[in-house]
Design a protein around this motif. Sequence first.
Motif, short mmCIF file in Angstrom:
data_model
loop_
_atom_site.label_atom_id
_atom_site.label_comp_id
_atom_site.label_asym_id
_atom_site.label_seq_id
_atom_site.Cartn_x
_atom_site.Cartn_y
_atom_site.Cartn_z
N HIS A 85 18.13 -15.14 26.42
CA HIS A 85 17.12 -15.50 27.42
C HIS A 85 17.17 -17.01 27.61
CE1 HIS A 85 13.14 -16.26 29.21
NE2 HIS A 85 13.28 -15.05 29.71
N ILE A 86 16.85 -17.46 28.78
CA ILE A 86 16.95 -18.88 29.12
C ILE A 86 16.15 -19.76 28.17
CG2 ILE A 86 15.01 -18.82 30.75
CD1 ILE A 86 18.31 -20.72 31.32
N ASP A 87 15.08 -19.21 27.56
CA ASP A 87 14.23 -20.00 26.65
C ASP A 87 14.62 -19.87 25.18
OD1 ASP A 87 12.65 -20.88 28.80
OD2 ASP A 87 11.40 -19.07 28.71
N GLU A 88 15.59 -18.99 24.87
CA GLU A 88 15.96 -18.74 23.48
C GLU A 88 17.08 -19.69 23.03
OE1 GLU A 88 14.85 -14.02 22.95
OE2 GLU A 88 16.89 -14.59 23.52
N THR A 89 16.78 -20.97 23.01
CA THR A 89 17.80 -21.94 22.64
C THR A 89 18.19 -21.83 21.16
OG1 THR A 89 16.04 -23.57 22.29
CG2 THR A 89 17.15 -23.57 24.43
N ASP A 90 17.28 -21.31 20.33
CA ASP A 90 17.61 -21.18 18.91
C ASP A 90 18.75 -20.19 18.70
OD1 ASP A 90 15.90 -19.19 19.84
OD2 ASP A 90 15.05 -18.78 17.86
N LYS A 91 18.75 -19.09 19.46
CA LYS A 91 19.84 -18.12 19.36
C LYS A 91 21.14 -18.69 19.90
CE LYS A 91 17.35 -13.72 19.32
NZ LYS A 91 17.23 -12.37 19.93
N MET A 92 21.03 -19.50 20.95
CA MET A 92 22.24 -20.12 21.50
C MET A 92 22.84 -21.10 20.49
SD MET A 92 21.03 -20.88 25.41
CE MET A 92 19.94 -19.73 26.26
N ILE A 93 21.99 -21.86 19.82
CA ILE A 93 22.48 -22.82 18.82
C ILE A 93 23.16 -22.07 17.68
CG2 ILE A 93 21.77 -24.50 17.08
CD1 ILE A 93 19.55 -25.36 19.06
N GLU A 94 22.53 -20.97 17.24
CA GLU A 94 23.13 -20.17 16.16
C GLU A 94 24.50 -19.64 16.57
OE1 GLU A 94 22.22 -16.12 13.54
OE2 GLU A 94 20.79 -16.79 15.07
N ALA A 95 24.61 -19.20 17.83
CA ALA A 95 25.87 -18.63 18.30
C ALA A 95 26.97 -19.69 18.38
CB ALA A 95 25.68 -17.99 19.67
N ILE A 96 26.65 -20.87 18.90
CA ILE A 96 27.70 -21.87 19.11
C ILE A 96 28.06 -22.62 17.84
CG2 ILE A 96 27.06 -22.17 21.53
CD1 ILE A 96 25.64 -24.73 20.82
N THR A 97 27.23 -22.50 16.79
CA THR A 97 27.53 -23.20 15.54
C THR A 97 28.08 -22.27 14.47
OG1 THR A 97 25.21 -22.93 14.84
CG2 THR A 97 25.81 -24.99 15.94
N THR A 98 28.21 -20.99 14.77
CA THR A 98 28.72 -20.02 13.80
C THR A 98 30.24 -19.99 13.86
OG1 THR A 98 26.74 -18.65 13.99
CG2 THR A 98 28.69 -17.61 13.05
N GLU A 99 30.88 -20.26 12.74
CA GLU A 99 32.33 -20.29 12.69
C GLU A 99 32.93 -18.90 12.90
OE1 GLU A 99 34.55 -22.83 12.16
OE2 GLU A 99 32.96 -24.31 12.34
#
Length: 266
Positions: A85-99
Amino acid sequence: MPNRRNVYFFHPKNQETKALVSPLIELAKQYDFQVVDHFDSANIIVSIGGDGAFLQAVRQSGFRDDCLYAGVTTSDQLSFYCDFHIDETDKMIEAITTENIEVRRFPVLQTQIDQGTSFYCLNECSIRSGVIKTLSLDVFINENHFETFRGDGMIISTPTGSTAYNKSVSGAVVDPLIPCMQVSELASLNNNNYRTLGSSFILSAEHTLTLKLSNDNNHSPIIGIDNEALNARQVDQVQIRLSDRQIKTVKLKDNSFWQRVKRTFL
């Protein structure tokens, strides 16, 4: 995503959407991603909007199997192709920082009209009469004649597309881990003169489906590929098979295909 650093954001070019996307661009830059101006230069393509925007992002970028697609919805609920969701930046951060990020792979249909250009479909290919009369199709599985269909048309869907147009005509919901395509009828005629299977059927990736228009048609059907219609003035046959291409998306732990089905329909 250690080897994927070039990001392209696919979205409508209006001021309202640009305002929503701007924080995502800054977030990407904060984590050392390069935001590029064209999808050809990207190895991550992020659609902003909903399932329709995701389908357009995949189509306009050429159904690339060498990049990762991600969908971000701006509505209140997640959809089938949008993991964020556009407001779920925490999930986006988790996705882009997961090796060791998990990747979901979606089957794609390849559709060829006569001997012309091939088109790809992530949801479905549909064929319907262009006038108010029944459509007559000779249905072949590989080289073998299967049935002669008379009715409004047919839908050929991928497993992920099985929850869309296909489901509305009582087709089965199919697990995307099964590489196959589903054929569903639109208002077939079944009486003493005409007979079809009368139910959806599923073909494996080894099979090719060919729909040949009978001579009594005007040969100007409406052919839909996902959420677009092809402008085809005369068509003699449509050949459909499962493509070697697959669309790759982010796989989140709490958003499997069957969790999406439950959330959407139950």
